[in-house]
Scaffold this motif. Structure first.
Motif, PDB file in Angstrom:
ATOM      1  N   THR A  32     101.095  97.426   8.124  1.00  0.00           N
ATOM      2  CA  THR A  32     100.617  97.149   6.770  1.00  0.00           C
ATOM      3  C   THR A  32     101.808  97.082   5.817  1.00  0.00           C
ATOM      4  OG1 THR A  32     100.308  99.519   6.379  1.00  0.00           O
ATOM      5  CG2 THR A  32      98.378  98.254   7.092  1.00  0.00           C
ATOM      6  N   PRO A  33     101.758  96.190   4.827  1.00  0.00           N
ATOM      7  CA  PRO A  33     102.827  96.134   3.826  1.00  0.00           C
ATOM      8  C   PRO A  33     102.575  97.143   2.716  1.00  0.00           C
ATOM      9  CG  PRO A  33     101.219  94.447   3.352  1.00  0.00           C
ATOM     10  CD  PRO A  33     100.732  95.159   4.602  1.00  0.00           C
ATOM     11  N   LEU A  34     103.487  97.229   1.750  1.00  0.00           N
ATOM     12  CA  LEU A  34     103.198  97.951   0.520  1.00  0.00           C
ATOM     13  C   LEU A  34     101.968  97.306  -0.106  1.00  0.00           C
ATOM     14  CD1 LEU A  34     106.842  98.198  -0.852  1.00  0.00           C
ATOM     15  CD2 LEU A  34     105.437 100.137  -0.118  1.00  0.00           C
ATOM     16  N   GLY A  35     101.022  98.126  -0.542  1.00  0.00           N
ATOM     17  CA  GLY A  35      99.796  97.587  -1.133  1.00  0.00           C
ATOM     18  C   GLY A  35      98.800  97.089  -0.108  1.00  0.00           C
ATOM     19  N   LEU A  65      94.945 102.812   8.924  1.00  0.00           N
ATOM     20  CA  LEU A  65      96.376 102.748   8.638  1.00  0.00           C
ATOM     21  C   LEU A  65      96.587 102.606   7.135  1.00  0.00           C
ATOM     22  CD1 LEU A  65      98.733 102.823  10.668  1.00  0.00           C
ATOM     23  CD2 LEU A  65      98.872 100.327  10.499  1.00  0.00           C
ATOM     24  N   ASN A  66      97.372 103.510   6.564  1.00  0.00           N
ATOM     25  CA  ASN A  66      97.654 103.483   5.135  1.00  0.00           C
ATOM     26  C   ASN A  66      98.740 102.448   4.822  1.00  0.00           C
ATOM     27  OD1 ASN A  66      97.545 104.164   2.428  1.00  0.00           O
ATOM     28  ND2 ASN A  66      98.079 106.302   2.701  1.00  0.00           N
ATOM     29  N   ALA A  67      99.069 102.311   3.539  1.00  0.00           N
ATOM     30  CA  ALA A  67     100.061 101.326   3.108  1.00  0.00           C
ATOM     31  C   ALA A  67     101.435 101.627   3.695  1.00  0.00           C
ATOM     32  CB  ALA A  67     100.146 101.315   1.580  1.00  0.00           C
ATOM     33  N   ALA A  68     102.229 100.557   3.912  1.00  0.00           N
ATOM     34  CA  ALA A  68     103.607 100.659   4.398  1.00  0.00           C
ATOM     35  C   ALA A  68     103.683 101.489   5.682  1.00  0.00           C
ATOM     36  CB  ALA A  68     104.508 101.259   3.323  1.00  0.00           C
ATOM     37  N   SER A  69     102.802 101.182   6.636  1.00  0.00           N
ATOM     38  CA  SER A  69     102.728 101.948   7.884  1.00  0.00           C
ATOM     39  C   SER A  69     102.709 101.006   9.087  1.00  0.00           C
ATOM     40  CB  SER A  69     101.475 102.835   7.899  1.00  0.00           C
ATOM     41  OG  SER A  69     101.487 103.745   6.813  1.00  0.00           O
ATOM     42  N   GLU A 109      92.180 116.779   0.468  1.00  0.00           N
ATOM     43  CA  GLU A 109      93.366 116.134  -0.108  1.00  0.00           C
ATOM     44  C   GLU A 109      94.089 115.296   0.938  1.00  0.00           C
ATOM     45  OE1 GLU A 109      97.611 117.469  -2.165  1.00  0.00           O
ATOM     46  OE2 GLU A 109      95.857 118.787  -2.332  1.00  0.00           O
ATOM     47  N   ALA A 110      94.160 115.790   2.171  1.00  0.00           N
ATOM     48  CA  ALA A 110      94.902 115.102   3.225  1.00  0.00           C
ATOM     49  C   ALA A 110      94.317 113.743   3.567  1.00  0.00           C
ATOM     50  CB  ALA A 110      94.969 115.977   4.474  1.00  0.00           C
ATOM     51  N   VAL A 111      92.984 113.624   3.526  1.00  0.00           N
ATOM     52  CA  VAL A 111      92.345 112.357   3.927  1.00  0.00           C
ATOM     53  C   VAL A 111      91.731 111.605   2.741  1.00  0.00           C
ATOM     54  CG1 VAL A 111      91.887 113.211   6.244  1.00  0.00           C
ATOM     55  CG2 VAL A 111      90.127 113.452   4.476  1.00  0.00           C
ATOM     56  N   ALA A 112      92.086 112.021   1.522  1.00  0.00           N
ATOM     57  CA  ALA A 112      91.512 111.372   0.339  1.00  0.00           C
ATOM     58  C   ALA A 112      91.812 109.879   0.325  1.00  0.00           C
ATOM     59  CB  ALA A 112      92.043 112.038  -0.923  1.00  0.00           C
ATOM     60  N   TRP A 113      93.014 109.502   0.726  1.00  0.00           N
ATOM     61  CA  TRP A 113      93.398 108.081   0.702  1.00  0.00           C
ATOM     62  C   TRP A 113      92.453 107.236   1.562  1.00  0.00           C
ATOM     63  CZ3 TRP A 113      94.497 105.297   5.061  1.00  0.00           C
ATOM     64  CH2 TRP A 113      94.757 106.019   6.226  1.00  0.00           C
ATOM     65  N   LYS A 114      92.052 107.795   2.715  1.00  0.00           N
ATOM     66  CA  LYS A 114      91.134 107.090   3.619  1.00  0.00           C
ATOM     67  C   LYS A 114      89.745 106.971   2.991  1.00  0.00           C
ATOM     68  CE  LYS A 114      87.971 107.689   7.180  1.00  0.00           C
ATOM     69  NZ  LYS A 114      86.747 108.514   7.241  1.00  0.00           N
ATOM     70  N   ASN A 115      89.410 107.910   2.115  1.00  0.00           N
ATOM     71  CA  ASN A 115      88.127 107.908   1.416  1.00  0.00           C
ATOM     72  C   ASN A 115      88.227 107.241   0.043  1.00  0.00           C
ATOM     73  OD1 ASN A 115      86.862 109.268   3.553  1.00  0.00           O
ATOM     74  ND2 ASN A 115      87.547 111.257   2.772  1.00  0.00           N
TER      75      ASN A 115
END
Length: 322
Positions: A121-124, A139-143, A243-249
């Motif tokens: 994944t790219p930034l954004g 997969l989160n950003a920049a990963s 907090e750890a998985v907030a991005w996924k949610n």
């Protein structure tokens, strides 16, 4: 008797009357305007970032096949994208792909000598993949996640992670799932876990939401714990799993976290550069809870509402002011 003096009619200056009427109307108009202004502030004061706003990230990724061929997934159609090592790679919808291993290929040399694929994944950007064994990965950003197109039955299922990902590991008896990230190796069976392993972060953070795992062979991590691996020094503490998985949610969620950590997440998701006008600002602690899909202005204003920090947007550069 003397005669009463003759009463003369009083004439009013019609122009003076008109001026007086105009002045009264002007005062009334000013009063109404002041009331309207107080209840309807100027739009620019409500959102001073309006003309320079930046949209949130989206589902974007590049799939690289064993042959070296690259597929831009945000532009690809739904359906079968490729055939690799006895598996079909299918785009099942916006933001997700699935590996479906053909039954005839199981236990064959094709699977045992499977080619290596990667999803980046790219930034954004963010993306989801269902691996050949049924394991689901966000997969989160920049990963970047590197893995075989098919897993050899009975052997360890090995993948490599750079950046951040959330895993829901499919259980296969006597077949551990191993994630390599930086210099860390974590082995689990059936588990749900989040690993954050960005190269510009001070530590690798592994949060186990369910199951049990082993880090670097001799460190046990259990459900509800977080392992912080800083330059080879491993500490296991109670985890803030939300907090750890907030991005996924689809949330930015931080509780008493350094501004530097928060701004790194914002930088990766909105694809912006962060500049600090004050060298002490990154160390300040803040709490934040907003949607990841709001424009950057909403996220920055939530931090500004604390009264301790301000921001300036210029292009894709965010300057942190004090």
């Amino acid at each position: 008797m003397s005669e009463e003096p003759e009463k003369k009619p009083i004439f009013y200056d019609r122009w003076a009357f008109r001026y007086l009427a105009i002045a009264c109307l002007a005062l009334i108009a000013c009063a109404i305007g002041a009331i309207f202004y107080n209840h309807h502030p100027k739009p620019l004061k409500e959102n001073r970032f309006a003309k320079r706003d930046i949209h949130a990230g989206s589902s974007r990724a590049i799939l690289t096949l064993a042959s070296g061929k690259k597929i831009s997934l945000d532009e690809a159609p739904n359906g079968v994208l490729a055939e690799e090592s006895g598996a079909s790679i299918v785009r099942t919808g916006s933001g997700q792909i699935t590996y479906a291993v053909h039954e005839k290929a199981l236990n064959s040399d094709t699977v045992k000598n499977a080619g290596i694929n990667s999803l980046e994944t790219p930034l954004g950007g963010q993306y989801q993949v269902r691996l050949p064994d049924g394991t689901k990965v966000w997969l989160n950003a920049a990963s970047k996640l590197t893995y075989p197109a098919s897993f050899d039955p009975g052997a360890e299922r090995k993948v490599e992670l750079k950046g951040e990902a959330y895993f829901e590991i499919a259980q296969i008896a006597n077949t551990p799932f191993v994630v390599f990230s930086g210099k860390q190796r974590i082995e689990v069976e059936a588990a749900r876990l989040n690993i954050s392993s960005y190269v510009n972060d001070e530590a690798i953070k592994t949060t186990l939401l369910e199951g049990m795992g082993r880090i670097n062979s001799d460190n046990i991590i259990k459900s509800g714990q977080q392992a912080i691996n800083k330059k080879g020094n491993l500490e296991i503490i109670p985890a803030n799993t939300k907090e750890a998985v907030a991005w996924k949610n689809e949330l930015f969620l931080f509780e008493d976290e350094s501004l530097e950590t928060i701004m790194k997440s914002i930088s990766r998701w909105y694809n912006v550069e962060i500049i600090y006008a004050n060298e002490n600002a990154p160390k300040e602690l803040f709490s934040l809870s907003v949607s990841r899909f709001d424009n950057i202005s909403s996220t920055l204003k939530s931090l500004e509402n604390t009264g301790f920090v301000r921001f300036k947007i210029k292009g894709r550069k965010i300057t942190v002011l004090r």
